[in-house]
Design a protein around this motif. Structure first.
Motif, PDB file in Angstrom:
ATOM      1  N   ALA A 219      34.532 -49.430  15.774  1.00  0.00           N
ATOM      2  CA  ALA A 219      35.541 -48.719  16.558  1.00  0.00           C
ATOM      3  C   ALA A 219      35.255 -48.966  18.025  1.00  0.00           C
ATOM      4  CB  ALA A 219      35.481 -47.222  16.255  1.00  0.00           C
ATOM      5  N   PHE A 220      36.276 -49.340  18.781  1.00  0.00           N
ATOM      6  CA  PHE A 220      36.100 -49.609  20.205  1.00  0.00           C
ATOM      7  C   PHE A 220      36.661 -48.463  21.023  1.00  0.00           C
ATOM      8  CE2 PHE A 220      38.026 -51.528  24.087  1.00  0.00           C
ATOM      9  CZ  PHE A 220      36.834 -51.629  24.791  1.00  0.00           C
ATOM     10  N   PHE A 221      35.811 -47.862  21.837  1.00  0.00           N
ATOM     11  CA  PHE A 221      36.210 -46.755  22.704  1.00  0.00           C
ATOM     12  C   PHE A 221      36.334 -47.256  24.125  1.00  0.00           C
ATOM     13  CE2 PHE A 221      35.485 -42.640  20.426  1.00  0.00           C
ATOM     14  CZ  PHE A 221      35.139 -43.174  19.196  1.00  0.00           C
ATOM     15  N   HIS A 222      37.305 -46.671  24.846  1.00  0.00           N
ATOM     16  CA  HIS A 222      37.396 -46.989  26.267  1.00  0.00           C
ATOM     17  C   HIS A 222      37.922 -45.777  27.002  1.00  0.00           C
ATOM     18  CE1 HIS A 222      39.049 -49.105  29.908  1.00  0.00           C
ATOM     19  NE2 HIS A 222      37.796 -49.514  29.875  1.00  0.00           N
ATOM     20  N   MET A 223      37.158 -45.285  27.960  1.00  0.00           N
ATOM     21  CA  MET A 223      37.538 -44.150  28.795  1.00  0.00           C
ATOM     22  C   MET A 223      38.079 -42.967  27.996  1.00  0.00           C
ATOM     23  SD  MET A 223      38.872 -46.165  32.139  1.00  0.00           S
ATOM     24  CE  MET A 223      39.574 -44.783  32.893  1.00  0.00           C
ATOM     25  N   GLY A 224      37.327 -42.618  26.956  1.00  0.00           N
ATOM     26  CA  GLY A 224      37.684 -41.434  26.183  1.00  0.00           C
ATOM     27  C   GLY A 224      38.771 -41.663  25.157  1.00  0.00           C
ATOM     28  N   ASN A 225      39.234 -42.905  25.033  1.00  0.00           N
ATOM     29  CA  ASN A 225      40.259 -43.191  24.027  1.00  0.00           C
ATOM     30  C   ASN A 225      39.712 -44.150  22.980  1.00  0.00           C
ATOM     31  OD1 ASN A 225      42.621 -41.799  25.190  1.00  0.00           O
ATOM     32  ND2 ASN A 225      42.236 -43.224  26.881  1.00  0.00           N
ATOM     33  N   LEU A 226      40.185 -43.964  21.763  1.00  0.00           N
ATOM     34  CA  LEU A 226      39.857 -44.933  20.725  1.00  0.00           C
ATOM     35  C   LEU A 226      40.904 -46.042  20.816  1.00  0.00           C
ATOM     36  CD1 LEU A 226      38.315 -45.820  18.205  1.00  0.00           C
ATOM     37  CD2 LEU A 226      39.860 -44.400  16.861  1.00  0.00           C
ATOM     38  N   VAL A 229      40.259 -49.809  15.878  1.00  0.00           N
ATOM     39  CA  VAL A 229      39.265 -49.683  14.825  1.00  0.00           C
ATOM     40  C   VAL A 229      39.661 -50.585  13.675  1.00  0.00           C
ATOM     41  CG1 VAL A 229      40.417 -47.620  13.959  1.00  0.00           C
ATOM     42  CG2 VAL A 229      38.084 -48.099  13.252  1.00  0.00           C
ATOM     43  N   GLY A 230      38.660 -51.198  13.044  1.00  0.00           N
ATOM     44  CA  GLY A 230      38.975 -52.076  11.928  1.00  0.00           C
ATOM     45  C   GLY A 230      37.729 -52.676  11.343  1.00  0.00           C
ATOM     46  N   LYS A 231      37.928 -53.565  10.341  1.00  0.00           N
ATOM     47  CA  LYS A 231      36.786 -54.285   9.765  1.00  0.00           C
ATOM     48  C   LYS A 231      36.077 -55.028  10.883  1.00  0.00           C
ATOM     49  CE  LYS A 231      37.228 -54.365   5.020  1.00  0.00           C
ATOM     50  NZ  LYS A 231      38.629 -54.356   4.528  1.00  0.00           N
ATOM     51  N   THR A 232      34.752 -55.014  10.851  1.00  0.00           N
ATOM     52  CA  THR A 232      33.984 -55.579  11.958  1.00  0.00           C
ATOM     53  C   THR A 232      34.364 -57.033  12.247  1.00  0.00           C
ATOM     54  OG1 THR A 232      32.145 -54.096  11.530  1.00  0.00           O
ATOM     55  CG2 THR A 232      31.666 -56.078  12.779  1.00  0.00           C
ATOM     56  N   ASP A 233      34.453 -57.853  11.192  1.00  0.00           N
ATOM     57  CA  ASP A 233      34.738 -59.270  11.463  1.00  0.00           C
ATOM     58  C   ASP A 233      36.111 -59.429  12.087  1.00  0.00           C
ATOM     59  OD1 ASP A 233      33.660 -58.326   9.087  1.00  0.00           O
ATOM     60  OD2 ASP A 233      34.722 -59.800   7.851  1.00  0.00           O
ATOM     61  N   SER A 237      36.731 -61.129  15.550  1.00  0.00           N
ATOM     62  CA  SER A 237      37.339 -62.460  15.541  1.00  0.00           C
ATOM     63  C   SER A 237      38.772 -62.434  16.053  1.00  0.00           C
ATOM     64  CB  SER A 237      37.257 -63.065  14.137  1.00  0.00           C
ATOM     65  OG  SER A 237      37.828 -62.164  13.215  1.00  0.00           O
ATOM     66  N   MET A 238      39.561 -61.425  15.639  1.00  0.00           N
ATOM     67  CA  MET A 238      40.924 -61.378  16.161  1.00  0.00           C
ATOM     68  C   MET A 238      41.327 -59.955  16.512  1.00  0.00           C
ATOM     69  SD  MET A 238      42.734 -62.466  12.652  1.00  0.00           S
ATOM     70  CE  MET A 238      41.733 -62.739  11.223  1.00  0.00           C
ATOM     71  N   PRO A 239      40.820 -59.476  17.663  1.00  0.00           N
ATOM     72  CA  PRO A 239      41.165 -58.113  18.084  1.00  0.00           C
ATOM     73  C   PRO A 239      42.670 -57.984  18.319  1.00  0.00           C
ATOM     74  CG  PRO A 239      40.077 -59.317  19.845  1.00  0.00           C
ATOM     75  CD  PRO A 239      39.968 -60.177  18.635  1.00  0.00           C
ATOM     76  N   LYS A 240      43.187 -56.792  17.964  1.00  0.00           N
ATOM     77  CA  LYS A 240      44.621 -56.596  18.124  1.00  0.00           C
ATOM     78  C   LYS A 240      44.958 -56.228  19.553  1.00  0.00           C
ATOM     79  CE  LYS A 240      45.263 -54.878  13.396  1.00  0.00           C
ATOM     80  NZ  LYS A 240      43.964 -54.246  13.071  1.00  0.00           N
ATOM     81  N   GLU A 241      44.034 -55.538  20.212  1.00  0.00           N
ATOM     82  CA  GLU A 241      44.326 -55.029  21.549  1.00  0.00           C
ATOM     83  C   GLU A 241      43.754 -55.940  22.627  1.00  0.00           C
ATOM     84  OE1 GLU A 241      46.106 -52.258  22.156  1.00  0.00           O
ATOM     85  OE2 GLU A 241      46.398 -51.898  20.001  1.00  0.00           O
ATOM     86  N   LYS A 242      44.444 -55.961  23.754  1.00  0.00           N
ATOM     87  CA  LYS A 242      44.002 -56.763  24.892  1.00  0.00           C
ATOM     88  C   LYS A 242      42.657 -56.257  25.441  1.00  0.00           C
ATOM     89  CE  LYS A 242      44.999 -59.359  28.750  1.00  0.00           C
ATOM     90  NZ  LYS A 242      43.720 -59.166  29.342  1.00  0.00           N
TER      91      LYS A 242
END
Ligand SMILES: Nc1ncnc2c1ncn2[C@@H]1O[C@H](COP(=O)(O)OP(=O)(O)O)[C@@H](O)[C@H]1O
Ligand SMILES: [Mg+2]
Lengths: 253, 461
Positions: A219-226, A229-233, A237-242
């Motif tokens: 799970a990737f957090f940034h400035m208090g927001n999630l 989140v997804g399968k680690t690979d 390998s292909m994050p959905k968010e910028k």
């Protein structure tokens, strides 16, 4: 499909007037490793500490939302946070063994909860916990020496043994390797892999390599927001968010 | 030159020396175009020269004030006409004392003119000799610091030299404290030995009757006092025990409340209030114990059908316990607050409650400090005199009954030493014997406690 162990629903956390987390909804699968990553100060520790109500010990901390463990609301008034913490153990950033012997460090939890009926049972439990934490062979001849006499990596494994000894269902780890050298880190990572067969693990880490190595879900957090989140690979390998992409490639941090 | 003018001149010279030396160092650096500059900052050269000014002055002044009386006495005796010295009845020391005590401006009518003359001479001598010494030391200091200026060069590391001098100064100061302590012990021992010439040491240590009333005149009856110290030491023990029985639980529990439960604001209010307890003069506690607590206890006892004296160990010990609460609570609170939060977190994280955490993690971690606090309180209780005099009486009863009147070592020392007594009677000397015994007793207590703390530390840290 994996069983969900912990469900957090729209968790917001405030320190006084300051909002540290806003509306986090995150499912944590049973007997898997979930890692929380993100730049420092983004609220990873805060979220982790919500899961076993450690934030209760901070006066100015206020929490909104719901967290369900096995479908049961842990912020329910009827629920005793002390008992919850026996079910959801925690390992901290800096190894914090008690100023007691190695044996007593591990025996601390079982003694408090009366988990054993005799001295022999207790020493068996201590031994098996130390074995599970991969520390037994190194300390079996000096169980009566103070826990603080161990090296940093050994101390951290002692803290893991201390958490394991009360047979929790979940183990929370807050940057458990950040105070350790690479070799001790590798040992702990192996250990996490090993114990994840029996425990649900949530680990906060600032090292993306570590998250990639040990976890099933990230799970990737940034400035208090999630953010994502997804399968680690998939996250790596292909994050959905910028933003995730930027963080992984080192553009924010 | 009087003392104040000396001080002003000294300050002036100090600033000048410091300024001159550091400026010289600055100029030295400025003159170097290429090549290495001075190894230390200019201010260190200033400090170094300042040390060379103040150290000789300080040493000479200390020596002077130490030897001045002897020196002046010698000059004075030389000055007194020898025929007068031989005709004077009594020994020459008494004559010297008389002269010193005589004010040449306001003397008793009929005082011997020779004495007045000598007194004038003596007063003059005092002032003049001081002036000479002041001027002399200032000059000497200046000479030394001037020589130190010549050391300003690339080869000389003033910073290290200043550092070394600092260390030596610190050592000097701690030596003074140690030497004073040793001096006290020796003076106690010598006086006590004189006492043990009169009273056998075993009679003192093992005797169970204390009645130090020796006769003032030789021909009085009952001139033999009894100096059995046991009742006094049991009295001390009893009162200390009562005081600790009050102070340890209350002190520790309030420390736990303050460090673990109280909100920061409440803690910031309560702690100073508790500490005020330690600041109240002990006489005040004394009359509180004697006038309020003692009679109150007596009333209660009467209510239950038995009668006790209004002077009792319980009243004194209890009030003393209240007085020393802050010694325990404040120090223990400090050490408990110093136990890192991570220890507590570790305990909560395995599902321990707050009180379990305090009992099993915080208190053990803070134990060495808590023991030290209790020790401090015990020595305070043993040394306390005023409350006991006022509330527990001065009769030396051999008893462990808290409702009886008892006395303590320090109280006896005081009662032995006040009043008109020859200074070498057994009665007065007994005070020193009590003092040295008390000293060894507390030393012993401290050593034991130190051992306990050490052992504990080895185990846990
Ligand atoms: N005890 C606290 N009191 C006040 N603010 C806090 C406290 N703990 C954390 N915070 C604030 O909450 C935010 C998130 O902190 P944290 O969860 O520790 O971040 P991370 O673990 O991701 O570095 C930060 O801005 C931090 O300043
Ligand atoms: Mg953190």
């Amino acid at each position: 499909m994996e069983k969900t162990k912990i469900e957090s629903k729209k968790i917001s956390v405030f320190y006084g007037d300051k909002k540290a987390l806003s509306g986090i909804s995150l499912d944590i699968p049973e007997k898997r490793v979930t890692s929380l990553i993100g730049p420092s100060g983004c609220g990873k520790s805060t979220f982790l500490r919500c899961l076993n109500r450690m934030n209760d010990t901070i006066d100015i901390c206020r929490i909104e939302g719901k967290i369900l463990v096995d479908g049961e609301d842990i912020y329910d008034r009827k629920l005793d946070p002390v008992l919850l913490r026996a079910r959801i153990g925690m390992v901290f950033q800096k190894p914090n063994p008690f100023p007691k012997s190695i044996f007593d460090n591990v025996a601390y939890g079982p003694k408090i909860h009366g988990l054993t009926n005799s001295k022999d049972e207790l020493s068996e439990l201590v031994e098996s916990s130390l074995k599970k934490a991969g520390l037994f062979n190194e300390v079996k001849d000096r169980l009566n020496e103070p826990g603080t006499s161990l090296s940093g990596g050994q101390q951290q494994r002692l803290c893991i043994a201390r958490a394991i000894a009360v047979s929790p269902e979940v183990i929370l780890m807050d940057e458990p390797c950040s105070a350790l050298d690479p070799i001790a880190t590798a040992v702990i990572e192996e250990l996490i892999d090993e114990i994840s067969k029996n425990f649900t693990i949530v680990i906060v880490t600032h090292s993306m390599q570590q998250a990639a190595r040990v976890s099933n879900q990230t799970a990737f957090f940034h400035m208090g927001n999630l953010i994502e989140v997804g399968k680690t690979d998939e996250v790596f390998s292909m994050p959905k968010e910028k933003k995730t992409q930027d963080y992984i490639t080192g553009k924010i941090g | 030159m009087g003392f104040w003018s000396f001080l002003i001149i000294f300050c002036f010279i100090s600033f000048y020396v410091y300024w001159y030396s550091s400026t010289k160092a600055l100029k030295f650096n400025a003159n170097i175009k290429n090549g290495s500059k001075l190894p230390s900052l200019p201010s260190y050269y200033g400090t170094y020269s300042f040390f060379w000014l103040i150290l000789p002055i300080f040493l000479i002044l200390v020596t002077w004030f130490f030897f001045k009386p002897f020196f002046l006495d010698i000059l004075l005796i030389k000055k007194i006409p020898s025929d007068f010295l031989t005709t004077f009845e009594g020994n020459p020391d008494m004559l010297v004392d008389t002269i010193k005590a005589t004010n040449p401006e306001k003397f008793f009518p009929g005082t011997n003119p020779v004495i007045i003359e000598s007194a004038k001479y003596f007063q003059n001598l005092k002032i003049i000799s001081d002036s000479y010494v002041y001027i002399g030391t200032l000059l000497l200091g200046l000479i030394f610091s001037t020589f130190s200026l010549r050391k300003i060069s690339v080869a000389f590391r003033a910073r290290q030299a200043v550092e070394k001098t600092n260390v030596n100064l610190l050592i000097l100061c701690s030596t003074i404290a140690i030497i004073t302590t040793i001096g006290i012990i020796f003076s106690l021992i010598f006086e006590a030995l004189r006492f043990f010439e009169k009273v056998p040491i075993f009679d003192f240590l093992l005797g169970i009757t204390w009645s130090p009333q020796t006769a003032i005149r030789e021909d009085q009856v009952a001139s033999e006092g009894l100096f059995g110290a046991i009742p006094i030491f049991t009295g001390t023990l009893l009162i200390t025990l009562i005081a600790m029985a009050v102070a340890i639980p209350i002190g520790l529990l309030s420390a736990i409340y303050l460090s673990e439960y109280a909100k920061p604001k409440i803690r910031a209010t309560i702690k100073p209030i508790l500490e005020i307890l330690a600041g109240v003069p002990t006489v005040v506690y004394g009359f509180f114990a004697a006038i309020t607590v003692g009679p109150f206890l007596k009333e209660i006892a009467l209510f239950f059908g038995f009668s006790i004296a209004s002077e009792s160990a319980l009243a004194a010990g209890g009030v003393m316990g209240i007085m020393i609460i802050p010694f325990i609570s404040s120090l223990s609170d400090d050490v408990m607050s110093a136990v890192p939060q991570s220890m507590r977190d570790g305990s909560y994280a395995v599902g321990a409650t707050k009180s379990e955490t305090i009992k099993q993690v915080v208190l053990p971690a803070a134990l060495p400090g808590v023991v030290a606090a209790i020790l401090l309180a015990v020595s305070r209780a043993i040394g306390e005199t005023m409350i006991v005099v006022m509330a527990a009486g001065i009769s030396a009863n051999l008893t462990m009954n808290p409702f009886e009147s008892v006395t303590t070592v320090t109280v006896q020392i005081v009662t032995l030493l006040v009043g008109d007594q020859e200074f070498d009677s057994a009665k007065t000397l007994a005070a020193f014997a009590l003092g040295i015994t008390l000293f060894f007793l507390t030393l012993f207590l401290n050593l034991i406690a130190l051992k306990i703390v050490r052992k504990y530390r080895e185990k846990y840290e």
